[in-house]
Design an enzyme around this catalytic site. Structure first.
Site, PDB file in Angstrom:
ATOM      1  N   ASP A 197      12.175 -36.802  39.177  1.00 30.99           N
ATOM      2  CA  ASP A 197      11.544 -37.824  40.027  1.00 30.99           C
ATOM      3  C   ASP A 197      11.249 -39.123  39.284  1.00 30.99           C
ATOM      4  OD1 ASP A 197      11.582 -36.005  42.147  1.00 30.99           O
ATOM      5  OD2 ASP A 197       9.602 -35.227  41.658  1.00 30.99           O
ATOM      6  N   GLY A 200      15.424 -29.245  56.883  1.00 31.23           N
ATOM      7  CA  GLY A 200      16.503 -30.211  57.049  1.00 31.23           C
ATOM      8  C   GLY A 200      16.222 -31.383  57.970  1.00 31.23           C
ATOM      9  N   HIS A 213      11.626 -38.473  47.818  1.00 35.09           N
ATOM     10  CA  HIS A 213      10.444 -37.802  47.277  1.00 35.09           C
ATOM     11  C   HIS A 213       9.206 -38.301  48.033  1.00 35.09           C
ATOM     12  CE1 HIS A 213       7.987 -35.768  44.321  1.00 35.09           C
ATOM     13  NE2 HIS A 213       7.227 -36.854  44.287  1.00 35.09           N
TER      14      HIS A 213
END
Ligand code: GRF
Length: 193
Positions: A148, A17, A112
């Site tokens: 993606d 996180g 990403h």
């Protein structure tokens, strides 16, 4: 959608996180992180959200077995009950089905660790090194049904240095991810009507 709702963000995590933390700590934020959902009970990011006073939910995909849509319906219900306007993926390690992606189209965002369209999927740092690339980076993009590959909202890049390993490169890139994600999310929140 009201202005208040489109600023309410849920962050979906599966692990440590650190991007969630960056989204929480960003100063210029034009959004509010109102909820963190993890599909893994032990995700470190849950504690980060709790410490920031943000509601957390664990929706464990394992409970739903092979039924991906049932898992996603549970998430979708939780999001709608809380008037969430934007869903931000941050290290969320489940591929979402067309059902979920379509219902949140234009309001579903991801970070990403590659310069998309290069290296969708996993092991991006190792793949950039193996290819002998001189540059690497990260991308914030809208999520579409193909993994993606949605519209790119922002990218940050860095030079690959002699001696870089996947771990060293990932650590250096993570700093850039933390700087890139909050302004991209803020711009999306601002642009939604
Ligand atoms: C980040 O590298 C992100 O780009 C990728 O998964 C990693 C999550 O890290 N999608 P964290 O959980 O935000 O620390």
């Amino acid at each position: 959608m009201s202005k208040a709702i489109r600023k309410r963000v849920a962050v979906l995590i599966s692990g440590r996180g650190s991007n969630l933390r960056a989204l929480l700590e960003a100063k210029q934020a034009g959004y509010e992180v109102a909820l963190a959902i993890s599909n893994r009970p032990g995700a470190g990011g849950l504690e980060i959200a709790r410490a920031a006073g943000v509601e957390t939910l664990v929706i464990d995909h394992k409970i739903y077995g092979e039924d991906r849509e049932a898992f996603e319906r549970a998430m979708d219900a939780a999001l709608r009950e809380r008037d969430i306007g934007i869903v931000a993926l941050a290290g969320f390690m489940r591929v979402l089905t067309p059902y979920f992606v379509r219902s949140w189209q234009g309001r579903l965002i991801n970070i990403h660790p590659s310069l998309l369209p290069k290296y969708p999927g996993i092991d991006t740092h190792a793949r950039a090194l193996a290819a002998g690339d001189s540059m690497h980076g990260c991308t914030v993009h809208l999520v579409t049904e193909e993994v993606d590959s949605g519209e790119i909202l922002g990218q940050a890049r860095l030079a690959i240095l002699p001696g870089d390993t996947p771990a060293i490169l990932a650590a250096r890139l993570l700093e850039l991810e933390h700087a890139l994600y909050p302004p991209c999310l803020a711009r999306l929140a601002f642009s939604l009507r």
